[in-house]
Motif scaffolding. Sequence first.
Motif, PDB file in Angstrom:
ATOM      1  N   GLU A 134     -83.873  19.988  76.179  1.00 38.14           N
ATOM      2  CA  GLU A 134     -84.396  18.623  76.060  1.00 38.14           C
ATOM      3  C   GLU A 134     -84.751  18.295  74.619  1.00 38.14           C
ATOM      4  O   GLU A 134     -84.456  17.203  74.121  1.00 38.14           O
ATOM      5  N   ILE A 135     -85.374  19.265  73.933  1.00 37.06           N
ATOM      6  CA  ILE A 135     -85.807  19.011  72.551  1.00 37.06           C
ATOM      7  C   ILE A 135     -84.598  18.809  71.638  1.00 37.06           C
ATOM      8  O   ILE A 135     -84.573  17.897  70.814  1.00 37.06           O
ATOM      9  N   PHE A 136     -83.590  19.676  71.796  1.00 33.98           N
ATOM     10  CA  PHE A 136     -82.488  19.657  70.820  1.00 33.98           C
ATOM     11  C   PHE A 136     -81.270  18.839  71.278  1.00 33.98           C
ATOM     12  O   PHE A 136     -80.391  18.556  70.473  1.00 33.98           O
ATOM     13  N   GLY A 137     -81.209  18.509  72.602  1.00 36.22           N
ATOM     14  CA  GLY A 137     -80.085  17.708  73.083  1.00 36.22           C
ATOM     15  C   GLY A 137     -78.814  18.517  73.261  1.00 36.22           C
ATOM     16  O   GLY A 137     -77.717  17.953  73.266  1.00 36.22           O
ATOM     17  N   TYR A 138     -78.922  19.850  73.396  1.00 39.69           N
ATOM     18  CA  TYR A 138     -77.750  20.693  73.683  1.00 39.69           C
ATOM     19  C   TYR A 138     -77.851  21.208  75.109  1.00 39.69           C
ATOM     20  O   TYR A 138     -78.956  21.317  75.650  1.00 39.69           O
ATOM     21  N   ARG A 139     -76.680  21.604  75.705  1.00 48.18           N
ATOM     22  CA  ARG A 139     -76.745  22.313  76.975  1.00 48.18           C
ATOM     23  C   ARG A 139     -76.662  23.797  76.659  1.00 48.18           C
ATOM     24  O   ARG A 139     -75.917  24.217  75.761  1.00 48.18           O
ATOM     25  N   ALA A 140     -77.403  24.595  77.443  1.00 51.60           N
ATOM     26  CA  ALA A 140     -77.496  26.027  77.142  1.00 51.60           C
ATOM     27  C   ALA A 140     -76.120  26.664  77.033  1.00 51.60           C
ATOM     28  O   ALA A 140     -75.833  27.404  76.088  1.00 51.60           O
ATOM     29  N   GLN A 141     -75.241  26.355  78.024  1.00 49.60           N
ATOM     30  CA  GLN A 141     -73.933  27.035  78.001  1.00 49.60           C
ATOM     31  C   GLN A 141     -73.108  26.695  76.763  1.00 49.60           C
ATOM     32  O   GLN A 141     -72.193  27.425  76.402  1.00 49.60           O
ATOM     33  N   ASP A 142     -73.438  25.565  76.092  1.00 51.43           N
ATOM     34  CA  ASP A 142     -72.675  25.197  74.892  1.00 51.43           C
ATOM     35  C   ASP A 142     -73.145  25.924  73.643  1.00 51.43           C
ATOM     36  O   ASP A 142     -72.435  25.956  72.647  1.00 51.43           O
ATOM     37  N   VAL A 143     -74.368  26.432  73.687  1.00 45.99           N
ATOM     38  CA  VAL A 143     -74.875  27.051  72.452  1.00 45.99           C
ATOM     39  C   VAL A 143     -75.046  28.554  72.553  1.00 45.99           C
ATOM     40  O   VAL A 143     -75.127  29.239  71.533  1.00 45.99           O
ATOM     41  N   ALA A 167     -76.724  27.564  62.596  1.00 41.75           N
ATOM     42  CA  ALA A 167     -75.769  26.452  62.579  1.00 41.75           C
ATOM     43  C   ALA A 167     -76.160  25.380  63.579  1.00 41.75           C
ATOM     44  O   ALA A 167     -75.846  24.210  63.414  1.00 41.75           O
ATOM     45  N   ILE A 168     -76.894  25.784  64.630  1.00 39.75           N
ATOM     46  CA  ILE A 168     -77.222  24.843  65.703  1.00 39.75           C
ATOM     47  C   ILE A 168     -78.470  24.020  65.397  1.00 39.75           C
ATOM     48  O   ILE A 168     -78.455  22.792  65.500  1.00 39.75           O
ATOM     49  N   ILE A 169     -79.583  24.693  65.012  1.00 41.78           N
ATOM     50  CA  ILE A 169     -80.844  23.943  64.944  1.00 41.78           C
ATOM     51  C   ILE A 169     -81.459  23.844  63.550  1.00 41.78           C
ATOM     52  O   ILE A 169     -82.446  23.133  63.367  1.00 41.78           O
ATOM     53  N   VAL A 170     -80.934  24.580  62.565  1.00 45.17           N
ATOM     54  CA  VAL A 170     -81.575  24.541  61.247  1.00 45.17           C
ATOM     55  C   VAL A 170     -80.949  23.409  60.405  1.00 45.17           C
ATOM     56  O   VAL A 170     -79.723  23.346  60.287  1.00 45.17           O
ATOM     57  N   PRO A 171     -81.780  22.501  59.861  1.00 45.96           N
ATOM     58  CA  PRO A 171     -81.225  21.418  59.040  1.00 45.96           C
ATOM     59  C   PRO A 171     -80.471  21.976  57.834  1.00 45.96           C
ATOM     60  O   PRO A 171     -80.815  23.069  57.345  1.00 45.96           O
ATOM     61  N   ASP A 172     -79.503  21.208  57.355  1.00 45.01           N
ATOM     62  CA  ASP A 172     -78.633  21.709  56.280  1.00 45.01           C
ATOM     63  C   ASP A 172     -79.424  22.138  55.051  1.00 45.01           C
ATOM     64  O   ASP A 172     -79.145  23.171  54.457  1.00 45.01           O
ATOM     65  N   HIS A 173     -80.461  21.343  54.708  1.00 42.49           N
ATOM     66  CA  HIS A 173     -81.173  21.678  53.472  1.00 42.49           C
ATOM     67  C   HIS A 173     -82.015  22.943  53.612  1.00 42.49           C
ATOM     68  O   HIS A 173     -82.526  23.456  52.627  1.00 42.49           O
ATOM     69  N   MET A 174     -82.149  23.466  54.862  1.00 45.26           N
ATOM     70  CA  MET A 174     -82.927  24.693  55.020  1.00 45.26           C
ATOM     71  C   MET A 174     -82.056  25.895  55.360  1.00 45.26           C
ATOM     72  O   MET A 174     -82.562  27.005  55.560  1.00 45.26           O
ATOM     73  N   ARG A 194     -81.491  18.098  65.592  1.00 52.37           N
ATOM     74  CA  ARG A 194     -81.060  17.866  66.971  1.00 52.37           C
ATOM     75  C   ARG A 194     -79.525  17.855  67.032  1.00 52.37           C
ATOM     76  O   ARG A 194     -78.860  17.848  65.983  1.00 52.37           O
ATOM     77  N   ALA A 195     -79.001  17.777  68.268  1.00 49.95           N
ATOM     78  CA  ALA A 195     -77.543  17.749  68.434  1.00 49.95           C
ATOM     79  C   ALA A 195     -76.933  16.542  67.725  1.00 49.95           C
ATOM     80  O   ALA A 195     -75.825  16.609  67.184  1.00 49.95           O
ATOM     81  N   ASP A 196     -77.700  15.424  67.694  1.00 52.29           N
ATOM     82  CA  ASP A 196     -77.148  14.224  67.051  1.00 52.29           C
ATOM     83  C   ASP A 196     -77.329  14.245  65.536  1.00 52.29           C
ATOM     84  O   ASP A 196     -77.051  13.274  64.848  1.00 52.29           O
ATOM     85  N   GLY A 197     -77.818  15.373  65.004  1.00 54.06           N
ATOM     86  CA  GLY A 197     -77.939  15.516  63.548  1.00 54.06           C
ATOM     87  C   GLY A 197     -79.265  15.034  63.004  1.00 54.06           C
ATOM     88  O   GLY A 197     -79.545  15.225  61.816  1.00 54.06           O
ATOM     89  N   SER A 198     -80.112  14.402  63.850  1.00 56.38           N
ATOM     90  CA  SER A 198     -81.383  13.898  63.317  1.00 56.38           C
ATOM     91  C   SER A 198     -82.350  15.062  63.060  1.00 56.38           C
ATOM     92  O   SER A 198     -82.342  16.065  63.765  1.00 56.38           O
TER      93      SER A 198
END
Length: 841
Positions: A253-262, A269-276, A307-311
């Motif tokens: 719910e927090i990240f907007g991904y489904r478990a089986q996809d991640v 690559a999934i949850i850490v923002p690019d600048h970090m 998040r999954a949508d990049g925000s």
Amino acid sequence: MIHKAGTLVANPTKTRIKPGQAFIAVAGLVVVLAIAFLAWSVRSEIEELSSASSDNVQWSLSQSEVEFQEFSSRIRVGADLAGVRRRFDIFYSRIGTVSTAQVFEELREDPEFSATLNKIQTWLDTTVPYIDASDVELTGNMPRLAGLVQDIRPEVRKLSNSGLGIFARNADRQRSDVARTLTELALALAALIAALGLSVLHLVRLNKRLLRKESEQRQTATRMNTVLNTSLDGVIVSDDAGQILEFSPAAEEIFGYRAQDVIGHELGAIIVPDHMRAGHDAGMERMRKGGEKRVVGKGRVQLEAKRADGSIFPVELAIQSAVTPQGDIFIAFLRDITQQKADEAELVDARDKAIAGEKSRSEFLATMSHEIRTPLNGLLGNLSLLRDTPVSTKQDTYMRNMETSGRLLLSHVSDVLDITRYDSGKVSAKLEPVNISDLLQDIIDSQSGMASTQETTLDWGWNGPAQHWITSDSDRLQHVLMNLVGNAVKFTKRGRVSVTVGWENDQITFEIEDTGAGIPEDLQDRIFDDFVTGNAAYDREVGGSGLGLSIAKRFVHVLGGEIDVASVMGEGSTFRVTLPATKAQATPQNDRDNNSNVATAPQRVLIVEDNEINRFVVREMLQADGHHVSEAHDGQQGVDMAAAEKFDLILMDISMPVLDGRSATRRIRESNGASAHARIIALTANAMAAEREDFLAHGMNDVLTKPLRKSDLRMAMGEESQPAPKDFSDLVDHAHMRETLEVVGPEKFHKLLARYGGEVEQMIAWLHSDARLDRVEIAQQAHKIAGSAAMFGATSFRAKLLSLEEAAKAGEDAQVRAAIATLPDLWKRSKKALSEIALTE
Ligand code: ADP
């Protein structure tokens, strides 16, 4: 849905072989080996039994007897010699075979067999010469040979038979060997079966245990699943390579991904923002190498996540690690704190706005108070000047009323200024040696007029040994005590107000006790709050802004002390102030007894002030005292004039157009002008301690606070530190005195005053003599002298005499003594005030 939740159950204990199991395994192996060996033994023994070699040997032995018979049957006279010789050779060869062939080895080892064989061998050796002899000799020896043959026959038979006996014995032995081996084999098999039975038992138990463990693990996994599925925080589990192993529903719910996809993907690559990312990767690398873990196990930290949508959004997370058989795993508990951050920001914003609002309110109040003080200053100054001109009694009364109102207004404005300064943290204590006795005496004197009007006695005294000099902030302390004593007098009619001061353990305590109206209980709790006044009729009558005690409390706090009140309605109130106060050395400049009066010659004074009225007031005051006055309208003009002319004193306003007072002073000091070394005194409405230091740092010598009083100006100019006539108002009622003066005329007034003085001094001498004093007489004397004091308008002195009379009548000896002690000084000051006022009238 949690995948492979079971892997969350870390099982660091590896499968270990127990000693019992090892023993069974080794025993089983030994038994199997033994059985193999025994089976092999049985097989080879049976093979041996079944082999035909013994038949062969037996046949050879019985054949030897047959061949001997063949040979012996040919031994007779006239026998075929060639046949004898052939038969002998056959027998010889047979015996040779028995002696040397491998198959007879075992028989040869038998001693009896071996002895028989040796005998036959020896016989053959003996016989060979006969056989090998010539035919004639052989024929001749035939009888001899026949004898020899008869000799050896039993031995040959024995040889043939002994072989048979030995073979029969050997066969028996081999059979019994086989039987024994078979028995051993049976035993070994029984042992093996027993071992197998034990193993089966063990395996059954092991299986049961495994089943139980499996069910426990299933239960644990179910519980874990429930916890993870219902957790409000997102839970993400990864291995030490950063690969996601678990991704809880809250995380979905927090990240907007489904478990089986991640699951199976790299966490960074999934949850850490690019600048970090760089920092995250470096951290993972560090941990893999067994380095320091900066986030793991360090409690909650706030970071940003993607998040999954990049925000990007703020998260609060805590990471823990665990060791599993598959290696280290990391469990992250995450919470989306976007709303919390927004709330915080809103709160901070609201607080900042409130502070800004509060600040601008304070600034507005401070500015307005300041602005009000300036014209008030002008009004009061002019009034003061006006009263120095000839005016009628009526006009003087009007002016006094105006002055009273003006000073009241000024005190309200000052109160507001004090509060805004305190609330903005700008008030700090200016500690210096203070003479408590002088300070209290001044306060009591200043209030005695009011007290006598209220027909109230007012006194003060030390509780315990006196400690005159302490370290405190004189102005603030005076303000506080003046307020408390003023209130006590104001709210006490025909009663008593007494101030008791005590010093102990570096702490000074003031108790201001009155027998007045008292304070209602509900008011006592609020009395130190701003704008709180009582509701009683008398309160309304006396008026007041309700700021006095709230300012007193603020000042007491600035001094590091406490203030409280205890009161009973109808009986009175006691205010108590406790302050930290160390002992101080008496300082000459603060010691009024050491204050020498320096009268100065007329001085040349430059007033630098932009406000015309203020300039006018100061000029009038100075000119009245005979000084030469020049005026500058702004700082720059002041600097120019100071450069051109030598002044003894420069009075410098602070806020001015063109050039302010500080800069102007600095320029005068830095120039080589005529007045570079003149005394410069700042004129300001803000006499805060910090600012005073600032003025001195800019080259000023002293600071005077507006509205300017003539006495302060004189003092600052180094003149006699004597109060101007109006400052005697605490001692003398001007209007009353002026009336007397007008009625009797100045000459008579002075005569009467001199006579009265004589009477007073006589009484004081009597009171201080060693004679036994009668209370009634004291009361009478005090009453008489108080009557005359009223005629001269000596209010303070009169009040003291009345309180003496009352104390004497009431038989309160301590108060009588206290009043007697203060009389000489009070009379001295009252007499001085009366003469001076009379002279200036
Ligand atoms: P103000 O500055 O108007 O005098 P204060 O803060 O000094 O106000 O006092 C607030 C109120 O406390 C007064 O209006 C009065 O009702 C009550 N009060 C203060 N001191 C005394 C006292 N000694 N006896 C009775 N009432 C008192």
